[in-house]
Design a protein around this motif. Structure first.
Motif, PDB file in Angstrom:
ATOM      1  N   VAL A   1       0.834  -1.205   0.000  1.00  0.00           N
ATOM      2  CA  VAL A   1       0.000   0.000   0.000  1.00  0.00           C
ATOM      3  C   VAL A   1       0.870   1.258   0.000  1.00  0.00           C
ATOM      4  O   VAL A   1       0.795   2.085  -0.898  1.00  0.00           O
ATOM      5  CB  VAL A   1      -0.951   0.029   1.207  1.00  0.00           C
ATOM      6  CG1 VAL A   1      -1.841   1.286   1.154  1.00  0.00           C
ATOM      7  CG2 VAL A   1      -1.812  -1.221   1.239  1.00  0.00           C
ATOM      8  N   GLN A   2       1.703   1.364   1.042  1.00  0.00           N
ATOM      9  CA  GLN A   2       2.645   2.478   1.098  1.00  0.00           C
ATOM     10  C   GLN A   2       4.096   2.029   1.002  1.00  0.00           C
ATOM     11  O   GLN A   2       4.982   2.843   0.760  1.00  0.00           O
ATOM     12  CB  GLN A   2       2.500   3.269   2.412  1.00  0.00           C
ATOM     13  CG  GLN A   2       1.157   3.946   2.609  1.00  0.00           C
ATOM     14  CD  GLN A   2       0.220   3.078   3.447  1.00  0.00           C
ATOM     15  OE1 GLN A   2       0.515   1.929   3.731  1.00  0.00           O
ATOM     16  NE2 GLN A   2      -0.896   3.658   3.827  1.00  0.00           N
ATOM     17  N   ALA A   3       4.335   0.746   1.215  1.00  0.00           N
ATOM     18  CA  ALA A   3       5.710   0.252   1.292  1.00  0.00           C
ATOM     19  C   ALA A   3       5.938  -0.950   0.380  1.00  0.00           C
ATOM     20  O   ALA A   3       5.054  -1.794   0.226  1.00  0.00           O
ATOM     21  CB  ALA A   3       6.033  -0.128   2.738  1.00  0.00           C
ATOM     22  N   PRO A   4       7.121  -1.048  -0.215  1.00  0.00           N
ATOM     23  CA  PRO A   4       7.440  -2.193  -1.063  1.00  0.00           C
ATOM     24  C   PRO A   4       7.837  -3.399  -0.228  1.00  0.00           C
ATOM     25  O   PRO A   4       8.323  -3.255   0.897  1.00  0.00           O
ATOM     26  CB  PRO A   4       8.635  -1.695  -1.883  1.00  0.00           C
ATOM     27  CG  PRO A   4       9.334  -0.753  -0.951  1.00  0.00           C
ATOM     28  CD  PRO A   4       8.236  -0.066  -0.171  1.00  0.00           C
TER      29      PRO A   4
ATOM     30  N   ALA B   1       0.615   6.223  -5.170  1.00  0.00           N
ATOM     31  CA  ALA B   1       1.534   7.139  -5.841  1.00  0.00           C
ATOM     32  C   ALA B   1       2.279   7.985  -4.822  1.00  0.00           C
ATOM     33  O   ALA B   1       1.693   8.466  -3.842  1.00  0.00           O
ATOM     34  CB  ALA B   1       0.753   8.041  -6.793  1.00  0.00           C
ATOM     35  N   LYS B   2       3.561   8.135  -5.039  1.00  0.00           N
ATOM     36  CA  LYS B   2       4.451   8.946  -4.202  1.00  0.00           C
ATOM     37  C   LYS B   2       4.755   8.316  -2.843  1.00  0.00           C
ATOM     38  O   LYS B   2       5.462   8.897  -2.034  1.00  0.00           O
ATOM     39  CB  LYS B   2       3.873  10.348  -3.960  1.00  0.00           C
ATOM     40  CG  LYS B   2       3.498  11.101  -5.217  1.00  0.00           C
ATOM     41  CD  LYS B   2       4.705  11.671  -5.909  1.00  0.00           C
ATOM     42  CE  LYS B   2       4.299  12.572  -7.063  1.00  0.00           C
ATOM     43  NZ  LYS B   2       5.459  13.175  -7.748  1.00  0.00           N
ATOM     44  N   ALA B   3       4.219   7.116  -2.585  1.00  0.00           N
ATOM     45  CA  ALA B   3       4.457   6.473  -1.291  1.00  0.00           C
ATOM     46  C   ALA B   3       5.836   5.834  -1.236  1.00  0.00           C
ATOM     47  O   ALA B   3       6.428   5.716  -0.171  1.00  0.00           O
ATOM     48  CB  ALA B   3       3.388   5.425  -1.005  1.00  0.00           C
ATOM     49  N   THR B   4       6.339   5.427  -2.386  1.00  0.00           N
ATOM     50  CA  THR B   4       7.615   4.722  -2.440  1.00  0.00           C
ATOM     51  C   THR B   4       8.308   4.992  -3.769  1.00  0.00           C
ATOM     52  O   THR B   4       7.651   5.195  -4.803  1.00  0.00           O
ATOM     53  CB  THR B   4       7.424   3.202  -2.269  1.00  0.00           C
ATOM     54  OG1 THR B   4       8.665   2.523  -2.547  1.00  0.00           O
ATOM     55  CG2 THR B   4       6.355   2.660  -3.193  1.00  0.00           C
ATOM     56  N   VAL B   5       9.618   4.976  -3.740  1.00  0.00           N
ATOM     57  CA  VAL B   5      10.397   5.133  -4.960  1.00  0.00           C
ATOM     58  C   VAL B   5      10.288   3.892  -5.838  1.00  0.00           C
ATOM     59  O   VAL B   5      10.707   3.904  -6.994  1.00  0.00           O
ATOM     60  CB  VAL B   5      11.871   5.415  -4.599  1.00  0.00           C
ATOM     61  CG1 VAL B   5      12.565   4.163  -4.111  1.00  0.00           C
ATOM     62  CG2 VAL B   5      12.632   6.027  -5.763  1.00  0.00           C
TER      63      VAL B   5
ATOM     64  N   GLU C   1       8.750  12.166 -10.454  1.00  0.00           N
ATOM     65  CA  GLU C   1       9.082  13.074  -9.349  1.00  0.00           C
ATOM     66  C   GLU C   1       9.424  12.322  -8.070  1.00  0.00           C
ATOM     67  O   GLU C   1       9.052  12.719  -6.972  1.00  0.00           O
ATOM     68  CB  GLU C   1       7.917  14.051  -9.092  1.00  0.00           C
ATOM     69  CG  GLU C   1       7.462  14.831 -10.304  1.00  0.00           C
ATOM     70  CD  GLU C   1       8.559  15.708 -10.905  1.00  0.00           C
ATOM     71  OE1 GLU C   1       9.465  16.124 -10.151  1.00  0.00           O
ATOM     72  OE2 GLU C   1       8.510  15.950 -12.120  1.00  0.00           O
ATOM     73  N   MET C   2      10.148  11.215  -8.197  1.00  0.00           N
ATOM     74  CA  MET C   2      10.604  10.424  -7.056  1.00  0.00           C
ATOM     75  C   MET C   2      12.118  10.224  -7.161  1.00  0.00           C
ATOM     76  O   MET C   2      12.591   9.151  -7.517  1.00  0.00           O
ATOM     77  CB  MET C   2       9.880   9.071  -7.022  1.00  0.00           C
ATOM     78  CG  MET C   2       8.371   9.161  -6.814  1.00  0.00           C
ATOM     79  SD  MET C   2       7.951   9.794  -5.185  1.00  0.00           S
ATOM     80  CE  MET C   2       8.422   8.421  -4.155  1.00  0.00           C
ATOM     81  N   PRO C   3      12.906  11.246  -6.853  1.00  0.00           N
ATOM     82  CA  PRO C   3      14.354  11.173  -7.024  1.00  0.00           C
ATOM     83  C   PRO C   3      15.105  10.511  -5.873  1.00  0.00           C
ATOM     84  O   PRO C   3      16.329  10.399  -5.905  1.00  0.00           O
ATOM     85  CB  PRO C   3      14.753  12.642  -7.142  1.00  0.00           C
ATOM     86  CG  PRO C   3      13.756  13.344  -6.270  1.00  0.00           C
ATOM     87  CD  PRO C   3      12.467  12.599  -6.460  1.00  0.00           C
ATOM     88  N   GLY C   4      14.357  10.066  -4.862  1.00  0.00           N
ATOM     89  CA  GLY C   4      15.001   9.448  -3.708  1.00  0.00           C
ATOM     90  C   GLY C   4      14.003   8.707  -2.847  1.00  0.00           C
ATOM     91  O   GLY C   4      12.796   8.729  -3.097  1.00  0.00           O
ATOM     92  N   PRO C   5      14.486   8.002  -1.817  1.00  0.00           N
ATOM     93  CA  PRO C   5      13.614   7.170  -0.980  1.00  0.00           C
ATOM     94  C   PRO C   5      12.658   7.973  -0.106  1.00  0.00           C
ATOM     95  O   PRO C   5      12.954   9.094   0.301  1.00  0.00           O
ATOM     96  CB  PRO C   5      14.619   6.394  -0.112  1.00  0.00           C
ATOM     97  CG  PRO C   5      15.806   7.310  -0.020  1.00  0.00           C
ATOM     98  CD  PRO C   5      15.890   7.976  -1.361  1.00  0.00           C
TER      99      PRO C   5
END
Length: 231
Positions: free
Chosen positions: A28-31, A165-169, A181-185
């Motif tokens: 959901v928010q984490a891989p 979206a945007k929760a994880t790289v 727009e996810m340049p880092g963790p």
């Protein structure tokens, strides 16, 4: 009074991090975690195949290194990436990571990059690796996002296409050459890397053995990390 102020700042920082990570549900928010990682404390030398990229693209390729280095201590990995320069071909040396071009495009799965990994010890610790970027990916900001994503695989993180979206790289990429727009963790990525290194420190599993010496194999059902045989 000064000591009290410092303690309050530390407490506030800890509470903020806890608030950000307490709802890091996998999928959901984490891989999920489980792929190989660099050994704790590794100083990874990063090379870029010079003929594969324009000089103007170099800074976009290297930006994610700083993003991941910034959370090195927090994750417990203590892994740091250091740019080692331009190379004519991939480097197969201990603690070496090469960024290069290669045909990896999969239109259906929007697969434009992959991590190719190898372990000389036969465990789940990386010896060297390559981040391979398809020539079709040319948008500079998208290059940054792609490298940031592949570096996540360097820390045991899998893709998470179901994550918000945007929760994880480790989110799935959108249209080709559109930056996500996810340049880092994220905070959840940091929490999962911390979990990965805690798990690996308790028990290092045997790595999958490649059955096809030319193509390598995927250790699990994931499109990006590829285990390859020794060159």
């Amino acid at each position: 009074m000064k000591l009290i102020s410092v303690l309050l700042i530390i407490l506030a920082t800890w509470l903020q991090l806890w608030a950000q990570t307490k709802h890091c549900d996998v999928g959901v928010q984490a891989p999920p975690v489980g792929f190989w990682t660099w050994p704790s404390g590794s100083q990874v030398k990063v090379y870029v195949v010079g003929s594969d990229f324009q000089p103007s693209e170099l800074s976009f390729l290297l930006t994610p290194l700083a993003s991941w280095n910034a959370v090195s201590d927090v994750t417990g990995s203590r892994v740091k990436f250091q740019y080692a320069g331009i190379t004519a071909s991939p480097r197969y040396c201990e603690n070496c990571l090469t960024i290069q071009r290669g045909i990896v495009f999969d239109k259906q799965k929007r697969h434009l990059t992959e991590l190719r990994a190898y372990s000389t010890r036969g465990d789940r610790m990386l010896s060297w690796a390559s981040i391979v970027i398809d020539p079709a990916l040319t948008n500079p900001k998208a290059l940054t996002d792609a490298v940031a994503h592949e570096l996540g695989h360097n820390f045991g993180l899998f893709d998470c296409y179901s994550c918000r979206a945007k929760a994880t790289v480790m989110n799935q990429f959108g249209p080709i050459n559109v930056a996500n727009e996810m340049p880092g963790p994220t905070a959840c990525d940091v929490a999962q890397v911390k979990l990965a290194y805690k798990q690996f420190s308790l028990q290092t599993s045997r790595a999958p053995v490649s059955k096809n010496s030319e193509e390598g194999e995927e250790p699990v059902d994931d499109d990006t990390p590829i285990v390859v045989p020794k060159p």
